[in-house]
Design a protein around this motif. Sequence first.
Motif, PDB file in Angstrom:
ATOM      1  N   UNK A 257      15.260   8.286  19.457  1.00 52.12           N
ATOM      2  CA  UNK A 257      13.921   8.098  19.977  1.00 52.12           C
ATOM      3  C   UNK A 257      13.888   6.989  21.008  1.00 52.12           C
ATOM      4  N   UNK A 258      12.744   6.826  21.653  1.00 49.09           N
ATOM      5  CA  UNK A 258      12.563   5.780  22.648  1.00 49.09           C
ATOM      6  C   UNK A 258      12.692   4.415  21.988  1.00 49.09           C
ATOM      7  N   UNK A 259      13.434   3.513  22.621  1.00 51.63           N
ATOM      8  CA  UNK A 259      13.652   2.163  22.094  1.00 51.63           C
ATOM      9  C   UNK A 259      12.594   1.177  22.586  1.00 51.63           C
ATOM     10  N   UNK A 260      11.652   1.638  23.403  1.00 47.58           N
ATOM     11  CA  UNK A 260      10.573   0.800  23.948  1.00 47.58           C
ATOM     12  C   UNK A 260      11.109  -0.437  24.667  1.00 47.58           C
ATOM     13  N   UNK A 261      12.237  -0.298  25.354  1.00 47.62           N
ATOM     14  CA  UNK A 261      12.849  -1.430  26.071  1.00 47.62           C
ATOM     15  C   UNK A 261      12.295  -1.560  27.485  1.00 47.62           C
ATOM     16  N   UNK A 262      11.706  -0.476  27.993  1.00 49.18           N
ATOM     17  CA  UNK A 262      11.120  -0.420  29.331  1.00 49.18           C
ATOM     18  C   UNK A 262      12.136  -0.617  30.458  1.00 49.18           C
TER      19      UNK A 262
ATOM     20  N   UNK B 188       9.670  11.894  23.805  1.00 47.67           N
ATOM     21  CA  UNK B 188       9.431  10.465  24.004  1.00 47.67           C
ATOM     22  C   UNK B 188      10.176   9.941  25.224  1.00 47.67           C
ATOM     23  N   UNK B 189      11.455  10.200  25.265  1.00 45.90           N
ATOM     24  CA  UNK B 189      12.279   9.596  26.314  1.00 45.90           C
ATOM     25  C   UNK B 189      12.110  10.280  27.664  1.00 45.90           C
ATOM     26  N   UNK B 190      12.036  11.607  27.684  1.00 42.62           N
ATOM     27  CA  UNK B 190      11.815  12.295  28.954  1.00 42.62           C
ATOM     28  C   UNK B 190      10.432  11.954  29.499  1.00 42.62           C
ATOM     29  N   UNK B 191       9.465  11.866  28.613  1.00 42.97           N
ATOM     30  CA  UNK B 191       8.115  11.516  29.041  1.00 42.97           C
ATOM     31  C   UNK B 191       8.040  10.121  29.616  1.00 42.97           C
ATOM     32  N   UNK B 192       8.672   9.167  28.941  1.00 47.46           N
ATOM     33  CA  UNK B 192       8.633   7.787  29.411  1.00 47.46           C
ATOM     34  C   UNK B 192       9.394   7.616  30.719  1.00 47.46           C
TER      35      UNK B 192
ATOM     36  N   UNK C 272       7.465   7.474  38.491  1.00 47.70           N
ATOM     37  CA  UNK C 272       6.433   8.040  39.367  1.00 47.70           C
ATOM     38  C   UNK C 272       6.028   9.457  39.022  1.00 47.70           C
ATOM     39  N   UNK C 273       6.070   9.808  37.745  1.00 50.88           N
ATOM     40  CA  UNK C 273       5.634  11.127  37.261  1.00 50.88           C
ATOM     41  C   UNK C 273       6.505  12.259  37.808  1.00 50.88           C
TER      42      UNK C 273
ATOM     43  N   UNK D 224       3.074  18.044  28.014  1.00 49.11           N
ATOM     44  CA  UNK D 224       2.798  18.613  29.332  1.00 49.11           C
ATOM     45  C   UNK D 224       1.578  17.955  29.967  1.00 49.11           C
ATOM     46  N   UNK D 225       0.562  17.725  29.165  1.00 50.38           N
ATOM     47  CA  UNK D 225      -0.686  17.170  29.681  1.00 50.38           C
ATOM     48  C   UNK D 225      -0.498  15.760  30.242  1.00 50.38           C
ATOM     49  N   UNK D 226       0.157  14.893  29.485  1.00 51.46           N
ATOM     50  CA  UNK D 226       0.341  13.522  29.962  1.00 51.46           C
ATOM     51  C   UNK D 226       1.302  13.447  31.136  1.00 51.46           C
ATOM     52  N   UNK D 227       2.143  14.464  31.283  1.00 49.31           N
ATOM     53  CA  UNK D 227       3.066  14.526  32.411  1.00 49.31           C
ATOM     54  C   UNK D 227       2.463  15.169  33.643  1.00 49.31           C
TER      55      UNK D 227
END
Length: 196
Positions: free
Chosen positions: A46-51, A100-104, A110-111, A140-143
Motif C-alpha cells: 500500500x501507499x507509504x504516505x511518504x509523498x 492507492x499508489x497509482x492514484x497518488x 499533474x493528474x 476513476x472519479x478522483x482521477x
Amino acid sequence: MKVVAFNGSARKNGNTAILVETALRVLQEEGIETEHVQLAGMHLKGCAACYRCLKDKGRCHQEDDGLNAFIEKMTSAQGVILASPVYFADVTANMKALMERAGMVSRAAGDLLRRKVGAAVVAVRRGGAVHTFDSLNHFFSIGQMITVGSIYWNLGRGLQPGDVKNDEEGIRTMQVLGENLAWVLKQLHGPSAPSD
C-alpha cells in the motif's frame, strides 16, 4: 488505442478473469489493443504516505514490487479496467494497493489519468458487489477519468472458478461494457476526436 485491464483476484484465470476477458474480446473485435494484467501471486504494498512521488513525478519510490510498471501501463493506455472479486464487501488488498499508489502518483504528477476512460468489473458470490463497484469507480472519479457502464452494474456472479460463465446476464453485461468502451474510445480518439 489500447485498454489495459488489472485483475485483482488472488485466483489466476478465475471468475474475475473470465469477466475481464469477455469485455476485452469485444474490444479486440473493434480493433482496440488490449492487455490483461493478473495480480494473482503478487504482493503489492500500500501507499507509504511518504509523498516522495511529489518530487519523483510519475513514479512511486517503492521500487521492489513492480507497481511502477503498472502505473506506466495505465498512463500509456487510453482506457483502464480495474477488476476485483469481492473480499469482505470490498476490493482485494492487491487492488487497493494498486489504486492507492497509482492514484497518488497520478495526482502528484499533474493528474496523469485525467480524461482516460475507466471501467470497473466485479466478480461476486452473493453480497458486497455494489460497495466493491463503488470503490473501483471512486478511483476513476478522483482521477478525473471518464467512467463507462453497461446494461447493469458491471458484475458477474459465481463462486467456484468458471461459475460466472453460467451468469448469462453478467456475461451479457461484460459484452455490452466492451461495446460501450469501444464506442467512447473511438469518440475520444478517432479521426474526428476533439483535441484537449
